[in-house]
Design an enzyme around this catalytic site. Structure first.
Site, PDB file in Angstrom:
ATOM      1  CB  CYS A   4      -0.847   0.001   1.354  1.00 52.37           C
ATOM      2  SG  CYS A   4      -1.870   1.607   1.484  1.00 52.37           S
ATOM      3  CG  HIS A  46      -4.346  -0.739   5.047  1.00 47.43           C
ATOM      4  ND1 HIS A  46      -3.889   0.008   3.885  1.00 47.43           N
ATOM      5  CD2 HIS A  46      -5.143  -1.673   4.487  1.00 47.43           C
ATOM      6  CE1 HIS A  46      -4.372  -0.503   2.988  1.00 47.43           C
ATOM      7  NE2 HIS A  46      -5.505  -1.121   3.277  1.00 47.43           N
ATOM      8  CG  HIS A  97      -4.076   3.586   3.756  1.00 48.69           C
ATOM      9  ND1 HIS A  97      -2.867   2.878   4.296  1.00 48.69           N
ATOM     10  CD2 HIS A  97      -4.528   4.625   4.979  1.00 48.69           C
ATOM     11  CE1 HIS A  97      -2.890   3.330   5.898  1.00 48.69           C
ATOM     12  NE2 HIS A  97      -3.859   4.147   5.844  1.00 48.69           N
ATOM     13  CG  HIS A  99      -7.281   9.067   0.955  1.00 49.34           C
ATOM     14  ND1 HIS A  99      -7.093   7.691   0.523  1.00 49.34           N
ATOM     15  CD2 HIS A  99      -7.741   9.694   0.050  1.00 49.34           C
ATOM     16  CE1 HIS A  99      -7.724   7.649  -0.791  1.00 49.34           C
ATOM     17  NE2 HIS A  99      -7.766   8.888  -1.167  1.00 49.34           N
TER      18      HIS A  99
END
Ligand code: 5GP
Ligand code: ZN
Length: 113
Positions: A4, A46, A97, A99
């Site tokens: 990632c 994560h 991931h 955000h």
């Protein structure tokens, strides 16, 4: 091994322009800003995206929002700001991931929101 991109930024394997960091949250400037201020806020654990938030990981998400509030003060976003999280293909999520985009520094049109 975790492939990632944002986990690599958290690990320091990829550089970023950090604006805020604590034990649980990292925030850095977006590499391709869409507004005069464009900051990404991510949990250090994560989570794939907004569709993967559970009671077990929700505390990490809450910490992101505490950070967003602190960043808004730190960056003096007194004119206001927008927070966006894209989830999945139709929303245009490119990094899997979780955000939160903080966008500020311009009067935003109504557009989608
Ligand atoms: P998404 O499209 O998934 O909602 O947002 C991903 C964001 O990550 C995009 O706005 C993109 O510009 C940003 N981004 C992608 N790669 C990097 C990188 O290596 N560094 C930084 N700072 N931002 C990145
Ligand atoms: Zn990750």
């Amino acid at each position: 091994m975790n492939d990632c991109l944002f986990c690599k930024i958290i690990a320091g394997e990829i550089p970023s322009a950090k604006v805020y960091e604590n034990e649980d949250v990292l925030a850095f400037r977006d590499i391709n800003p869409q507004a005069p201020v464009h900051i990404l806020v991510i949990p250090k654990t994560h989570i794939d995206g907004a569709g993967s938030i559970t009671p077990e990981n929700a505390a990490s998400v809450a910490k992101c929002f505490v950070a967003i509030s602190e960043i808004a003060r730190q960056e003096k976003l007194s004119g206001g700001f927008r927070v966006i999280s894209n989830c999945g293909e139709d929303a245009g999520q490119t990094v899997k991931h979780l955000h939160f985009h903080i966008l500020a520094g311009v009067k935003m049109g109504e557009g989608m929101l």
